[in-house]
Design an enzyme around this catalytic site. Sequence first.
Site, PDB file in Angstrom:
ATOM      1  N   ASP A 245       0.814  -1.094   0.047  1.00  0.00           N
ATOM      2  CA  ASP A 245      -0.093  -0.034   0.037  1.00  0.00           C
ATOM      3  C   ASP A 245       0.820   1.154   0.180  1.00  0.00           C
ATOM      4  O   ASP A 245       1.800   1.418  -0.886  1.00  0.00           O
ATOM      5  CB  ASP A 245      -1.021  -0.110   1.245  1.00  0.00           C
ATOM      6  CG  ASP A 245      -2.205   0.916   1.061  1.00  0.00           C
ATOM      7  OD1 ASP A 245      -3.094   0.544   0.502  1.00  0.00           O
ATOM      8  OD2 ASP A 245      -2.163   2.041   1.705  1.00  0.00           O
ATOM      9  N   TYR A 395      -3.782  11.137   1.165  1.00  0.00           N
ATOM     10  CA  TYR A 395      -4.248  10.797  -0.309  1.00  0.00           C
ATOM     11  C   TYR A 395      -4.072  12.301  -1.079  1.00  0.00           C
ATOM     12  O   TYR A 395      -3.621  12.203  -2.438  1.00  0.00           O
ATOM     13  CB  TYR A 395      -5.658  10.118  -0.412  1.00  0.00           C
ATOM     14  CG  TYR A 395      -5.585   8.874  -0.005  1.00  0.00           C
ATOM     15  CD1 TYR A 395      -5.663   7.854  -0.841  1.00  0.00           C
ATOM     16  CD2 TYR A 395      -5.477   8.452   1.266  1.00  0.00           C
ATOM     17  CE1 TYR A 395      -5.557   6.579  -0.536  1.00  0.00           C
ATOM     18  CE2 TYR A 395      -5.405   6.942   1.598  1.00  0.00           C
ATOM     19  CZ  TYR A 395      -5.443   6.078   0.657  1.00  0.00           C
ATOM     20  OH  TYR A 395      -5.463   4.725   0.870  1.00  0.00           O
ATOM     21  N   HIS A 452      -4.564  -8.046  -0.088  1.00  0.00           N
ATOM     22  CA  HIS A 452      -3.907  -6.573   0.274  1.00  0.00           C
ATOM     23  C   HIS A 452      -2.917  -6.474   1.519  1.00  0.00           C
ATOM     24  O   HIS A 452      -2.033  -5.773   1.491  1.00  0.00           O
ATOM     25  CB  HIS A 452      -4.819  -5.380   0.124  1.00  0.00           C
ATOM     26  CG  HIS A 452      -4.345  -4.017  -0.086  1.00  0.00           C
ATOM     27  ND1 HIS A 452      -3.834  -3.636  -1.053  1.00  0.00           N
ATOM     28  CD2 HIS A 452      -4.355  -2.922   1.056  1.00  0.00           C
ATOM     29  CE1 HIS A 452      -3.336  -2.265  -0.800  1.00  0.00           C
ATOM     30  NE2 HIS A 452      -3.626  -2.277   0.311  1.00  0.00           N
TER      31      HIS A 452
END
Length: 476
Positions: A245, A395, A452
């Site tokens: 990630d 983000y 993930h």
Amino acid sequence: QTILCLPRSFEYSQKNAVLVPVAVLGVGGMLVYWLRSRHKIKTIEMGDGWWGSGERPLKGKEDESIRPFKIETSDKEIEDLHCRLEQARYTPPLEGAAFHYGFNSSYLRKVVAYWKNQFDWRKQVEVLNKYPHFQTTIEGIDIHFIHVKPSYVPHGRAVQPLLMVHGWPGSFYEFYKIIPLLTEPAKHDLNEGDVVFEVICPSIPGYGFSEAPHQKGFDTIATARIFHKLMNRLGFKEYYLQGGDWGSRITTNMAQMLPQSVKGLHLNFIFVSRQGLRRMISVMLGAYVPWLVGLTREDVRRTYPFIQKNIYELLRESGYLHIQATKPDTAGCGLNDSPVGLAAYILEKFSTWTDKSFLHKDDGGLESKYSLDELLTNVMIYWVTSSIVSSMRFYKENISKDPGLTADARVGVDVPTGIAAFPQELVHTPRAWAKEIFKNIITYSYMPRGGHFAAFEEPKLLAQDIMRFVRKVEQL
């Protein structure tokens, strides 16, 4: 006339005797320069930064001390949580909706009931404190990390420093199951070679117990620089890196920034932003003649049908990303105020990012891979630190820019790289595509299962792959 021409021809031959070697040397020099410049490793400029509150102090050196840190809780903190859980409001789910509309509220009631009546935060705080925690101030903010050394090192066995970096919506806690496998492999039937690690797991600034940046612009490159400074402060000159990630992009930036300090880079998620005609041709031909574009049968199985797996499924799982990359503070207000909302928002990712088929399960398949204690402990790290908003801002700081204009966009990765490709990852990146950026892939593994959150879900598989990669690098 012949006699008169002799001196001239002699002059020309003398000039040629000088000019030809000079020309050869000049062309040769240019060729050598061109070849050397082609193979010169490009790097990201390290730079410097200040993320503390207000202006950077003009005088005085930053406190570089490393301070022991302990996670604590209180009756007041727990009472406030329980009060909020009691007052939660729910919207009934649509019949047969499972997890297709997000976190199913019928199952959410069960999770909250467990959280109120059975989950023991004090006990989980003890679990979190079983590894040594520290804080140190870098570029104006306090950086939290755990540092775990092997309790016993057999004679002749080298200890390798390994920095492991989490992502969103995870935390340093994701690594609690893999740490003992890496620091004490013999106790866990992983005594295949001579690889033992001491593991450093920092919290990304703005996540958990690392202070949030007070200034705009804190991206993965700033994080990479801070983590290099952290490793240097701990006395390491060379070290291995591992990430998934955001941790994947941060550690990749670290390898691009100071390749001389990175012995090897191991990733279980890959950011490949470069597209263009070459990729388009690869995608078009890959379904029919994969061998022509360097794809394997397994690549084809994981990548096609391309539209479904790389566009439709990715769009379905990335709605949160657009919100967090544009207006994170707006959505974050509610999440930071409601523990139930926070749990639904975070745990939904641990459902479908672990296995895409969990979308069809009424309970999101959550307890088939994790315990509620594990899942709620990760949620609590966000809750007690009020870090959900600052984690979401990461983000915006990274995605609101044109990816082609970022400092790392045109810089490859030349350090030895290992890639663990898990079958349930959000997107699959074939080796043929990965090597456009990662120029020195030592191992590329098609993992048999897992998604993930690899270290959290399949710690032994990931530990084995890290060890295999490091063993090969050490033999180079």
